[in-house]
Design an enzyme around this catalytic site. Structure first.
Site, PDB file in Angstrom:
ATOM      1  N   ARG A  15       0.831  -1.237  -0.153  1.00 10.47           N
ATOM      2  CA  ARG A  15       0.027  -0.199   0.006  1.00 10.47           C
ATOM      3  C   ARG A  15       1.037   1.261   0.079  1.00 10.47           C
ATOM      4  O   ARG A  15       1.922   1.278   0.258  1.00 10.47           O
ATOM      5  CB  ARG A  15      -0.675   0.082   1.250  1.00 10.47           C
ATOM      6  CG  ARG A  15      -2.051  -1.026   1.185  1.00 10.47           C
ATOM      7  CD  ARG A  15      -2.881  -0.834   2.708  1.00 10.47           C
ATOM      8  NE  ARG A  15      -2.102  -1.734   3.428  1.00 10.47           N
ATOM      9  CZ  ARG A  15      -2.415  -1.890   4.815  1.00 10.47           C
ATOM     10  NH1 ARG A  15      -3.736  -1.284   5.219  1.00 10.47           N
ATOM     11  NH2 ARG A  15      -1.791  -2.264   5.881  1.00 10.47           N
ATOM     12  N   LYS A  74       1.833   1.684   7.603  1.00 14.81           N
ATOM     13  CA  LYS A  74       2.114   1.096   8.674  1.00 14.81           C
ATOM     14  C   LYS A  74       3.179   1.851   9.784  1.00 14.81           C
ATOM     15  O   LYS A  74       3.674   2.628   9.373  1.00 14.81           O
ATOM     16  CB  LYS A  74       2.716  -0.310   8.379  1.00 14.81           C
ATOM     17  CG  LYS A  74       1.770  -1.036   7.673  1.00 14.81           C
ATOM     18  CD  LYS A  74       0.500  -1.300   8.439  1.00 14.81           C
ATOM     19  CE  LYS A  74       0.673  -2.250   9.553  1.00 14.81           C
ATOM     20  NZ  LYS A  74      -0.630  -2.483  10.210  1.00 14.81           N
ATOM     21  N   TYR A  93      -1.026   4.259  10.961  1.00 13.39           N
ATOM     22  CA  TYR A  93      -1.376   3.581  11.804  1.00 13.39           C
ATOM     23  C   TYR A  93      -0.221   2.942  12.900  1.00 13.39           C
ATOM     24  O   TYR A  93       0.910   2.671  12.313  1.00 13.39           O
ATOM     25  CB  TYR A  93      -1.804   2.042  11.053  1.00 13.39           C
ATOM     26  CG  TYR A  93      -3.251   2.091  10.452  1.00 13.39           C
ATOM     27  CD1 TYR A  93      -4.304   2.318  11.092  1.00 13.39           C
ATOM     28  CD2 TYR A  93      -3.259   1.886   8.902  1.00 13.39           C
ATOM     29  CE1 TYR A  93      -5.773   2.674  10.566  1.00 13.39           C
ATOM     30  CE2 TYR A  93      -4.614   2.235   8.339  1.00 13.39           C
ATOM     31  CZ  TYR A  93      -5.699   2.317   9.062  1.00 13.39           C
ATOM     32  OH  TYR A  93      -6.891   2.313   8.584  1.00 13.39           O
ATOM     33  N   HIS A  95      -0.586   1.112  16.253  1.00 16.52           N
ATOM     34  CA  HIS A  95      -0.932  -0.078  16.804  1.00 16.52           C
ATOM     35  C   HIS A  95       0.172  -0.336  17.922  1.00 16.52           C
ATOM     36  O   HIS A  95       0.674  -1.259  18.147  1.00 16.52           O
ATOM     37  CB  HIS A  95      -0.926  -1.179  16.131  1.00 16.52           C
ATOM     38  CG  HIS A  95      -2.296  -1.036  15.036  1.00 16.52           C
ATOM     39  ND1 HIS A  95      -3.708  -1.144  15.409  1.00 16.52           N
ATOM     40  CD2 HIS A  95      -2.328  -0.759  13.752  1.00 16.52           C
ATOM     41  CE1 HIS A  95      -4.386  -1.027  14.500  1.00 16.52           C
ATOM     42  NE2 HIS A  95      -3.415  -0.870  13.553  1.00 16.52           N
ATOM     43  N   GLU A 117      -5.731   4.796  14.091  1.00 17.58           N
ATOM     44  CA  GLU A 117      -6.859   3.765  14.623  1.00 17.58           C
ATOM     45  C   GLU A 117      -7.500   4.395  16.020  1.00 17.58           C
ATOM     46  O   GLU A 117      -8.456   3.922  16.454  1.00 17.58           O
ATOM     47  CB  GLU A 117      -6.127   2.698  15.197  1.00 17.58           C
ATOM     48  CG  GLU A 117      -5.126   2.551  16.092  1.00 17.58           C
ATOM     49  CD  GLU A 117      -3.695   2.812  15.670  1.00 17.58           C
ATOM     50  OE1 GLU A 117      -2.623   2.622  16.541  1.00 17.58           O
ATOM     51  OE2 GLU A 117      -3.420   3.407  14.370  1.00 17.58           O
ATOM     52  N   SER A 133     -10.653  -1.892   8.394  1.00 20.73           N
ATOM     53  CA  SER A 133     -11.618  -2.886   8.997  1.00 20.73           C
ATOM     54  C   SER A 133     -12.623  -3.697   8.055  1.00 20.73           C
ATOM     55  O   SER A 133     -12.524  -4.895   8.074  1.00 20.73           O
ATOM     56  CB  SER A 133     -12.200  -2.508  10.161  1.00 20.73           C
ATOM     57  OG  SER A 133     -11.408  -1.840  11.099  1.00 20.73           O
ATOM     58  N   VAL A 238     -11.827  -8.908  17.777  1.00 21.86           N
ATOM     59  CA  VAL A 238     -12.257  -7.758  18.796  1.00 21.86           C
ATOM     60  C   VAL A 238     -11.432  -6.699  18.977  1.00 21.86           C
ATOM     61  O   VAL A 238      -9.989  -6.879  18.845  1.00 21.86           O
ATOM     62  CB  VAL A 238     -12.259  -8.863  20.319  1.00 21.86           C
ATOM     63  CG1 VAL A 238     -12.428  -7.800  21.452  1.00 21.86           C
ATOM     64  CG2 VAL A 238     -13.031 -10.015  20.079  1.00 21.86           C
ATOM     65  N   LEU A 239     -11.718  -5.554  19.199  1.00 16.40           N
ATOM     66  CA  LEU A 239     -10.992  -4.311  19.150  1.00 16.40           C
ATOM     67  C   LEU A 239     -11.154  -3.530  20.508  1.00 16.40           C
ATOM     68  O   LEU A 239     -12.194  -3.197  21.007  1.00 16.40           O
ATOM     69  CB  LEU A 239     -11.389  -3.515  18.174  1.00 16.40           C
ATOM     70  CG  LEU A 239     -10.744  -2.161  17.894  1.00 16.40           C
ATOM     71  CD1 LEU A 239      -9.252  -2.090  17.554  1.00 16.40           C
ATOM     72  CD2 LEU A 239     -11.408  -1.310  17.008  1.00 16.40           C
ATOM     73  N   ALA A 267      -7.344  -9.363  15.007  1.00 12.39           N
ATOM     74  CA  ALA A 267      -6.857  -8.511  16.119  1.00 12.39           C
ATOM     75  C   ALA A 267      -5.392  -8.526  16.395  1.00 12.39           C
ATOM     76  O   ALA A 267      -4.938  -8.045  17.264  1.00 12.39           O
ATOM     77  CB  ALA A 267      -7.860  -8.892  17.474  1.00 12.39           C
ATOM     78  N   ASP A 269      -2.825  -7.332  15.203  1.00  6.03           N
ATOM     79  CA  ASP A 269      -2.121  -6.051  15.158  1.00  6.03           C
ATOM     80  C   ASP A 269      -2.574  -5.317  16.313  1.00  6.03           C
ATOM     81  O   ASP A 269      -1.704  -4.380  16.662  1.00  6.03           O
ATOM     82  CB  ASP A 269      -2.359  -5.331  13.823  1.00  6.03           C
ATOM     83  CG  ASP A 269      -3.917  -4.632  13.863  1.00  6.03           C
ATOM     84  OD1 ASP A 269      -4.712  -5.057  14.340  1.00  6.03           O
ATOM     85  OD2 ASP A 269      -4.034  -4.362  12.572  1.00  6.03           O
TER      86      ASP A 269
END
Length: 370
Positions: A15, A74, A93, A95, A117, A133, A238-239, A267, A269
């Site tokens: 990307r 990323k 992002y 994370h 995020e 997502s 699940v987040l 999930a 990441d």
């Protein structure tokens, strides 16, 4: 302001953080956009396309990272940490709950960072997480269906079955954007779909939309145990915004699954919601635990970079324009959603969930900026 768009270097990540239309928008507002040569090739966007939109092509990552504001897809990789500095604003992002070493580097360098995020509307929606997502959720079912084929290590089950033969049972944990999209695609492929979540209002919404074609179940330990044991394909979705994903499925539950069943932990990441998962890559995406095939790629949407790049830029561009045009301080003061994305400032963590995940002190974002 000068904006930098470096080439993504995470394993098999194709990307790019901006499309030519995004460049055109920023150039029209008087900003200079530095795009590293070849940054868009993996997304089928040529250097000529960027140049025609008004970008300045630069030959090296150092050139792109030298901008005032760097936009990425990323989190910075190990070889990119050298570019972090106190005069830099990074928008990507992050994370950090899953990548604490990146968090330490951001703090040590004094870099101001905003995480896609955790940009959050007053409704609770996560507008910059939503497009990826959606992609990851739809891919999770697609990937799972492929892995269930016997030559790929699965049980040899066709997701939708055929007349007279039971379809695969797909269990999805979490009814947010990832989970709903995964369940939606699985239902469209005629699987038997169970969707679990603690939010009964969300389950009511799904039930109304799909009119019973997706079985909705209130999530608790007993329900999860029973559903996991029956699953041919288990999808973890699940987040906790900014924080580490809660561990929903234990090692013991995985050991009780059908032999050669498939687990896809979207999930991962955020640390993963299944005890037996660890992050994998597109080049080595799967492994087995207890005879169950696991897929836990941390950048799933990177496998469909053209779709993902355009979906991401559609969402991020208005916020990037805000930061470029106003500067970070004014942008986050004027936009509470963007304030939620502010993660590190001058060596401080300014997102409460991230601070808890990293085990460091939380500092109010506006205080840190001041």
């Amino acid at each position: 302001m000068t904006l930098g768009v470096p080439t993504e270097i995470k394993t098999a990540e194709a990307r790019v953080a901006m499309t030519p239309d995004g460049v055109r928008e920023l150039a029209a507002l008087g900003h200079q956009v530095l795009v590293q040569t070849g940054a868009g090739e993996g997304s089928s966007i040529s250097d000529a396309d960027f140049a025609a939109a008004g970008a300045t092509l630069v030959p090296t990552a150092a050139d792109a990272w030298g901008a005032d504001l760097v936009v990425k897809v990323k989190e910075p990789q190990e070889e990119e940490l050298q570019y972090l500095r106190d005069s830099l604003t990074l928008f990507t992002y992050l994370h950090l709950a899953a990548y604490p070493e990146v968090g330490k580097a951001l703090l040590a360098s004094g870099t101001t960072s905003l995480a896609y995020e955790t940009v959050q509307l007053d409704t609770g929606a996560l507008p910059l997480l939503a497009p990826m997502s959606e992609v990851a959720g739809r891919m999770a079912t697609q990937v799972g269906a492929n892995l269930l084929e016997r030559p790929n290590g699965g049980r040899g089950v066709l997701l939708g079955g055929v007349p007279g033969v039971r379809p695969a049972r797909v269990v999805v944990l979490g009814a947010g954007n990832v989970g709903w999209n995964a369940a939606w695609i699985a239902q469209g492929m005629e699987a038997e779909v169970w969707l679990l979540d603690k939010n009964l209002d969300r389950l009511r919404f799904v039930d109304q939309i799909h009119q019973g074609r997706i079985m909705t179940l209130a999530s608790n330990r007993g329900a999860v145990e029973r559903a996991v044991a029956e699953a041919d394909l288990l999808i973890g979705a699940v987040l906790v915004p900014g924080g580490r994903a809660p561990m929903i499925v234990t090692d013991e539950m995985i050991s009780g699954m059908k032999r050669s069943a498939v687990v896809v932990d979207v999930a991962v990441d955020q640390g993963g919601c299944i005890e037996t998962t660890h992050e994998t890559t597109h080049t080595a995406p799967t492994y087995e635990v207890h005879g169950v095939l696991h897929y836990a790629v941390g950048n799933m949407p990177g496998a469909v970079p053209h779709t993902s790049t355009y979906a991401l830029t559609n969402a991020t561009l208005p916020y990037i324009v805000e930061v470029a045009h106003k500067g970070v301080h004014s942008a986050v003061v004027d936009d509470p959603a963007l304030l939620g994305g502010l993660t590190t400032v001058a060596g401080h963590v300014t997102n409460e969930a991230v601070a808890e995940a990293l085990g460091v002190e939380f500092v109010e974002p506006l205080s840190a900026l001041a």
